[in-house]
Design an enzyme around this catalytic site. Sequence first.
Site, PDB file in Angstrom:
ATOM      1  N   ASP A   1     -25.676 -47.520 -19.332  1.00  0.00           N
ATOM      2  CA  ASP A   1     -26.551 -48.586 -19.572  1.00  0.00           C
ATOM      3  C   ASP A   1     -25.842 -49.812 -19.171  1.00  0.00           C
ATOM      4  OD1 ASP A   1     -28.960 -49.720 -20.867  1.00  0.00           O
ATOM      5  OD2 ASP A   1     -27.536 -50.416 -22.516  1.00  0.00           O
ATOM      6  N   SER A   2     -26.783 -50.965 -19.325  1.00  0.00           N
ATOM      7  CA  SER A   2     -26.019 -52.239 -18.827  1.00  0.00           C
ATOM      8  C   SER A   2     -25.238 -52.854 -20.057  1.00  0.00           C
ATOM      9  CB  SER A   2     -27.284 -53.131 -18.797  1.00  0.00           C
ATOM     10  OG  SER A   2     -28.079 -53.236 -20.139  1.00  0.00           O
TER      11      SER A   2
ATOM     12  N   TYR B   1     -29.554 -56.820 -18.012  1.00  0.00           N
ATOM     13  CA  TYR B   1     -30.328 -56.565 -16.586  1.00  0.00           C
ATOM     14  C   TYR B   1     -31.688 -57.033 -16.621  1.00  0.00           C
ATOM     15  CZ  TYR B   1     -26.467 -53.256 -14.897  1.00  0.00           C
ATOM     16  OH  TYR B   1     -25.208 -52.910 -14.277  1.00  0.00           O
ATOM     17  N   GLY B   2     -32.181 -57.221 -17.838  1.00  0.00           N
ATOM     18  CA  GLY B   2     -33.749 -57.124 -17.859  1.00  0.00           C
ATOM     19  C   GLY B   2     -34.689 -58.059 -17.063  1.00  0.00           C
TER      20      GLY B   2
ATOM     21  N   ASN C   1     -33.920 -48.229 -19.535  1.00  0.00           N
ATOM     22  CA  ASN C   1     -35.261 -48.262 -18.949  1.00  0.00           C
ATOM     23  C   ASN C   1     -35.518 -49.080 -17.665  1.00  0.00           C
ATOM     24  OD1 ASN C   1     -37.264 -46.894 -21.031  1.00  0.00           O
ATOM     25  ND2 ASN C   1     -35.645 -48.048 -22.071  1.00  0.00           N
ATOM     26  N   THR C   2     -34.739 -50.178 -17.764  1.00  0.00           N
ATOM     27  CA  THR C   2     -34.590 -51.492 -16.602  1.00  0.00           C
ATOM     28  C   THR C   2     -34.313 -50.602 -15.343  1.00  0.00           C
ATOM     29  OG1 THR C   2     -34.219 -53.177 -18.345  1.00  0.00           O
ATOM     30  CG2 THR C   2     -33.990 -53.679 -15.985  1.00  0.00           C
TER      31      THR C   2
ATOM     32  N   THR D   1     -33.513 -49.280 -24.361  1.00  0.00           N
ATOM     33  CA  THR D   1     -32.539 -48.492 -25.096  1.00  0.00           C
ATOM     34  C   THR D   1     -31.846 -49.422 -26.181  1.00  0.00           C
ATOM     35  OG1 THR D   1     -30.863 -48.713 -23.593  1.00  0.00           O
ATOM     36  CG2 THR D   1     -32.342 -46.545 -23.617  1.00  0.00           C
ATOM     37  N   HIS D   2     -31.932 -50.742 -26.212  1.00  0.00           N
ATOM     38  CA  HIS D   2     -31.368 -51.651 -27.241  1.00  0.00           C
ATOM     39  C   HIS D   2     -32.319 -51.593 -28.369  1.00  0.00           C
ATOM     40  CE1 HIS D   2     -28.768 -52.966 -23.857  1.00  0.00           C
ATOM     41  NE2 HIS D   2     -28.159 -53.715 -24.656  1.00  0.00           N
TER      42      HIS D   2
END
Length: 272
Positions: free
Chosen positions: A8-9, A40-41, A72-73, A191-192
């Site tokens: 994940d980021s 990253y969004g 997801n990004t 996911t955050h």
Amino acid sequence: MGPIGVFDSGYGGLTILEEFQRQLPQYDYLYLGDNARTPYGNRSFKVVYEYTLEAVRYLLGSGCPLVILACNTASAKALRSIQQNDLPRLSPESRVLGILRPTVEAVGGITLTGHVGLLGTQGTVQSGSYAIEIAKLHPDIRLTSLACPMWVPIVECGEYDSPGADYFVGKYLDRLFSADPQIDTLILGCTHYPLLLNQIRKHTPQGLNIISQGPLVAESLADYLDRHPEIESRCSRKGQTRYLTTESSRIFEEMASIFTRRDIAANQVSLV
Ligand code: DGL
């Protein structure tokens, strides 16, 4: 043999990893958070793709036979290219999977009104990936999507229970429900966001179905491993997890321990 890589980021993928550890405790996991470059969004396709590829390359190089983009990004913007163009070259016997598909598959069996809300990062919403997948699998569902650009920074800064979080969670949810008051199912498409669940519950109608991805993605991983013994047999099984971050390990350990309510030891790594 090697651990299952989870990327994940930042801290968000921990909400997915926790469910893997709960539903599939026998496997080893290697978590990588690109905390130094999160969020990253709001980054371009090219940048999200390049950062994600670096992370995937690192996890494959660490011996992971399977990498889950618990973001997801990254799943929306980089997964397809990595699967089609990079993986055959980097490690054709390994696999990289995302988390959009299991979420979309589940939603059709949950909504009763057929009105579904999607909250995600700007990147996820603008990519149109959820809208495209939902239109394919559930053409009758009316999807209303909204980007919540402030939510990831709030989580990454540990401000998830502050008055500021309350304000920004309320602001975006009011906007979503004014756009479609009939929404009965809400996808937390980042996911955050489960880390903001207490705030989200305060600002949403009772009885609303709130879909956190962790349990769905873990079920889908279990199913995948059942159907792919050639990958499953290469996943090591000591029930251990290692945590890597591109930021300071001390900061990661402190924050990740708060989020997961357990002691976490991490190592700092560089992806470039
Ligand atoms: N947690 C990630 C997601 O699911 C990314 C958040 C971000 O870096 O902006 O979209």
